[in-house]
Design an enzyme around this catalytic site. Structure first.
Site, PDB file in Angstrom:
ATOM      1  N   ASN A  45     -55.490  -8.952 -62.901  1.00 22.76           N
ATOM      2  CA  ASN A  45     -56.938  -8.749 -63.042  1.00 22.76           C
ATOM      3  C   ASN A  45     -57.344  -8.311 -64.447  1.00 22.76           C
ATOM      4  O   ASN A  45     -58.507  -7.978 -64.692  1.00 22.76           O
ATOM      5  CB  ASN A  45     -57.438  -7.726 -62.026  1.00 22.76           C
ATOM      6  N   GLU A  47     -55.996  -5.656 -66.199  1.00 19.94           N
ATOM      7  CA  GLU A  47     -55.601  -4.286 -66.543  1.00 19.94           C
ATOM      8  C   GLU A  47     -54.380  -4.310 -67.457  1.00 19.94           C
ATOM      9  O   GLU A  47     -53.483  -5.144 -67.301  1.00 19.94           O
ATOM     10  CB  GLU A  47     -55.273  -3.480 -65.286  1.00 19.94           C
ATOM     11  N   ARG A 104     -69.232  -2.883 -88.002  1.00 20.14           N
ATOM     12  CA  ARG A 104     -70.542  -3.353 -88.449  1.00 20.14           C
ATOM     13  C   ARG A 104     -71.698  -2.641 -87.733  1.00 20.14           C
ATOM     14  O   ARG A 104     -72.812  -2.604 -88.240  1.00 20.14           O
ATOM     15  CB  ARG A 104     -70.674  -4.870 -88.235  1.00 20.14           C
ATOM     16  N   HIS A 138     -66.332  -0.689 -93.164  1.00 19.51           N
ATOM     17  CA  HIS A 138     -67.551  -1.432 -93.508  1.00 19.51           C
ATOM     18  C   HIS A 138     -68.512  -0.550 -94.305  1.00 19.51           C
ATOM     19  O   HIS A 138     -69.146  -1.019 -95.246  1.00 19.51           O
ATOM     20  CB  HIS A 138     -68.215  -1.934 -92.235  1.00 19.51           C
ATOM     21  N   ASP A 178     -74.326  -9.077-101.463  1.00 21.43           N
ATOM     22  CA  ASP A 178     -75.626  -8.487-101.151  1.00 21.43           C
ATOM     23  C   ASP A 178     -75.747  -7.167-101.899  1.00 21.43           C
ATOM     24  O   ASP A 178     -74.797  -6.685-102.519  1.00 21.43           O
ATOM     25  CB  ASP A 178     -75.798  -8.274 -99.639  1.00 21.43           C
ATOM     26  N   LYS A 202     -79.991 -12.008-100.374  1.00 20.68           N
ATOM     27  CA  LYS A 202     -79.995 -12.806 -99.150  1.00 20.68           C
ATOM     28  C   LYS A 202     -80.933 -12.176 -98.138  1.00 20.68           C
ATOM     29  O   LYS A 202     -81.279 -10.986 -98.229  1.00 20.68           O
ATOM     30  CB  LYS A 202     -78.585 -12.905 -98.562  1.00 20.68           C
ATOM     31  N   ASP A 230     -66.126  -9.141-100.771  1.00 29.31           N
ATOM     32  CA  ASP A 230     -66.712  -8.635 -99.530  1.00 29.31           C
ATOM     33  C   ASP A 230     -65.629  -7.903 -98.753  1.00 29.31           C
ATOM     34  O   ASP A 230     -64.433  -8.025 -99.062  1.00 29.31           O
ATOM     35  CB  ASP A 230     -67.289  -9.775 -98.694  1.00 29.31           C
ATOM     36  N   ASP A 234     -66.314 -13.243 -91.474  1.00 34.43           N
ATOM     37  CA  ASP A 234     -66.303 -13.557 -90.048  1.00 34.43           C
ATOM     38  C   ASP A 234     -66.405 -15.066 -89.859  1.00 34.43           C
ATOM     39  O   ASP A 234     -65.410 -15.778 -89.874  1.00 34.43           O
ATOM     40  CB  ASP A 234     -67.426 -12.806 -89.341  1.00 34.43           C
ATOM     41  N   THR A 238     -72.148 -16.662 -94.629  1.00 32.70           N
ATOM     42  CA  THR A 238     -72.759 -15.921 -95.732  1.00 32.70           C
ATOM     43  C   THR A 238     -72.020 -16.162 -97.037  1.00 32.70           C
ATOM     44  O   THR A 238     -72.624 -16.456 -98.074  1.00 32.70           O
ATOM     45  CB  THR A 238     -72.773 -14.411 -95.412  1.00 32.70           C
TER      46      THR A 238
END
Length: 326
Positions: A45, A47, A104, A138, A178, A202, A230, A234, A238
């Site tokens: 399940n 776990e 983030r 971050h 940025d 941006k 950066d 992801d 960007t």
């Protein structure tokens, strides 16, 4: 005043979750030790069950777990490992999360939003962690979310020294994707020999995840090699958009440097087609063969983490690893 004393022979134990065992094995090799034998599996399940194969009573335990997709599974596994070590009477438990989960979500951008990075810190503490070690958070404020020591490691020396060997310091500009990472870009510029800075303006729709539009560049980039930095990549939208803007504004060349290669689809395709000469990342996260491409260079963060683990274990100075700037 009379005192009781007891000479304790400190012992270091490295334990690894299942998310990125290759990194843990590299760290163990640098420290010239072996990983703690662990039994870990999933029930039907979903776990998660974990149990160490040896006693950790009275030992200094470092639990290494990276957090690629599915992030929630690996976070839960690490929390269960912490709980198991606490109940097995470990002397001290240090969570080593090279890529801090939910980093983030470190503030409320709009009403009714969670601060999930703080929740993760609370979960670590409740599970029994005494200390946290992570790489390139971050935002630095995440250190304040945990009620205990936080060792914030920096990949800048590793990445910048590699790139300096590739491009030197002549005709180079460090570019922040940025305005929020200009302070980090300044550290990069210093490391590369005092080169100039630029940043990409941006816009982002807060209601749409993983989507930002790069618009223009502030700073001198025409005819120069741009090092676009950066903390994480992801989906690659960007950073690829920033490469396009830099090229349109006359940049001679673009090299991307990032610490955490999250590489959610279609990042690999976007980066390989972005026009960047090279994409340099570390192995804080596993990068499967399906997400590797010709321009990709992966540097190992294991020696840095190993040195930090050694300093913590010997009650030394982690800050000394970064020339006192940590």
């Amino acid at each position: 005043m009379s005192e009781l004393s007891h000479n304790v022979d400190k012992k270091l134990v490295l334990a690894s979750g299942r998310a990125h065992p290759e990194l843990a094995e590299e760290i163990a090799a640098v420290l010239e030790t072996e990983l703690l034998p662990m039994s870990a599996y999933d029930f039907a399940n979903g776990e998660i069950y974990v149990r160490s194969g040896e006693s950790v009573r009275g030992k200094d335990v470092f639990i290494i777990q990276s957090h690629p997709a599915p992030l929630n599974n690996w976070l839960m596994e690490q929390l269960i490992m912490v709980d198991s070590m606490k109940r097995a009477s470990a002397r001290r438990i240090t969570v080593v999360s090279p890529f801090y989960p939910y980093a983030r979500q470190d503030k409320k951008g709009r009403g009714r939003e969670p601060i999930s990075a703080r929740l993760v810190a609370d979960l670590y503490k409740t599970a029994g962690a005494d200390r946290i070690m992570s790489v390139d958070l971050h935002t630095a404020q995440i250190q304040g979310f945990f009620d205990g020591p936080v060792d914030h490691l920096f990949a800048i020396p590793l990445l910048a020294d590699y790139i300096r060997g590739r491009v030197g310091s002549d005709n180079v500009t460090v570019v922040s994707p940025d305005t929020g990472r200009v302070r980090v870009a300044e550290q990069w510029a210093d490391r590369l020999g005092g080169v100039p800075l630029a940043f990409v303006h941006k816009s982002r729709d807060l209601t749409v995840p993983n989507q930002a539009v790069s618009k223009t560049v502030v700073g001198q980039i025409e005819g120069r090699t741009c090092v676009l930095i950066d903390d994480m990549i992801d989906t690659g939208g960007t950073i690829s958009g920033a490469v396009r803007v830099l090229k349109e504004r006359g940049a001679k060349d673009v090299i991307i440097a990032a610490t955490h290669a999250v590489f959610s689809d279609p990042a690999a395709q976007r980066l390989s087609e972005s026009g960047a000469r090279e994409v340099v990342v570390t192995n804080t996260l596993p990068i499967p063969a399906s997400k590797r491409f010709k321009q990709l260079t992966v540097l190992s963060i294991a020696p840095m983490i190993a040195r930090a683990v050694k300093e913590v274990f010997e009650d030394g100075s982690v800050t000394s690893l970064f020339d006192g700037n940590a």
